[in-house]
Motif scaffolding. Sequence first.
Motif, short mmCIF file in Angstrom:
data_model
loop_
_atom_site.label_atom_id
_atom_site.label_comp_id
_atom_site.label_asym_id
_atom_site.label_seq_id
_atom_site.Cartn_x
_atom_site.Cartn_y
_atom_site.Cartn_z
N ASN A 1 1.52 6.36 3.03
CA ASN A 1 2.83 7.00 2.80
C ASN A 1 3.72 6.13 1.90
N ASN A 2 3.09 5.56 0.87
CA ASN A 2 3.80 4.71 -0.11
C ASN A 2 4.41 3.45 0.48
N VAL A 3 3.83 2.97 1.59
CA VAL A 3 4.27 1.71 2.19
C VAL A 3 3.04 0.79 2.26
N THR A 4 3.22 -0.50 1.88
CA THR A 4 2.07 -1.42 1.88
C THR A 4 1.54 -1.57 3.30
N CYS A 5 0.19 -1.55 3.43
CA CYS A 5 -0.42 -1.53 4.76
C CYS A 5 -1.24 -2.78 5.05
#
Length: 358
Positions: A72-76
């Motif tokens: 969701n466009n967040v670094t994981c």
Amino acid sequence: MSSCYGKLLRLSIFGQSHSAAIGMSLDGLPTGEAVDIESLQAFLDRRAPGRNAWSTARKESDIPEFLSGLVNNVTCGAPLSAILRNSDTRSQDYASLRTLPRPSHADYTANVKYGGYQDVAGGGHFSGRLTAPLCVAGGVCLQILARKGITIGAKIVRIGSVTAPGFDPVGVTAADLAEASAHTFPPEAEEAMQAEIAAAKAEADSIGGVIECAVTGLPAGLGEPMFDGLENRIAQIIFGVPAVRGLEFGTGFAAAQMRGSAHNDPYTVESGAIRTTTNHHGGILGGISSGMPLIFRVAIKPTPSIGQPQQSVSLERCETDELIIKGRHDPCIVPRAVPVIEAAAALAVLDAWMEGHH
Ligand SMILES: Cc1cc2nc3c(=O)[nH]c(=O)nc-3n(C[C@H](O)[C@H](O)[C@H](O)COP(=O)(O)O)c2cc1C
């Protein structure tokens, strides 16, 4: 080939100018960091070719496809990877360069090193196009740094003989950097700089220039002495940008003409913080950030590929021969290199910041 950079942040760049795609993998990013895809694209568009008179006519959309590392466009935490497909390639323009190297490009040295197996099309892995994935990686780092109050911006301070003032080395603010990044050319020198490029282009020639980059909000204490200083780490990535000829921090080479009494930066206290009243040191002392704005300048050479006939050597016949370059080229690399320098600085600064905070 070594196309890798970084200590805690590990960047790898792959691809050639005319391969199916170019791309990057960036391992070690902090997790939970949102990537604003729209502003990343706006950043990449500043480097993209085919938009104006000073850029090559090659047209590429330069839209990255993220393959991993984001949820969701967040670094994981998984390595961030992205590719940019190459579409507008005209490889037939480059066939002769395997035997007739372009002066000042990497055709001859690559031929010697890789035994003739290197991809010559569009400059292969030596192409300025490889700075697009560098900008993807650096663009993400710029967003992460901005949330930590660290801002990076660059501006053109020279095209050929036309100059423009640099940043105020003591008082430069994040707003000044944002303002500079909003313009391709410094407004007060735009006309003269564009005329300088147009004059070179009219003579089937090219021209170089100088970019100044500044970082504000950088805390004191980042970097190591001797071989792993902030200067060293910035230099390693900046010299990874094709066409870079020189790099100077603070007063740089001008320091050689100054006396210590004029060059030393007096310390002072401002709102409880230790600062210097001047900033000849450019924000780094002993390889370690001082807390003052970090300032460096990058010299970019004139584009090697020019339209005029040039003397080269036939590598097949081992005798001089005339080279007439086909293909499409930037008459001046400098305007497109400005966001590249910002991206490179962001990778170096975030890597150093992470080292100081883990
Ligand atoms: C954004 C950008 C665009 C470039 N465009 C061109 C170009 O159109 N033609 C060219 O000959 N070189 C171009 N270059 C420069 C070459 O890639 C570079 O000079 C070459 O690889 C040799 O490397 P060096 O100059 O670092 O020694 C470009 C560089 C950058 C950063």
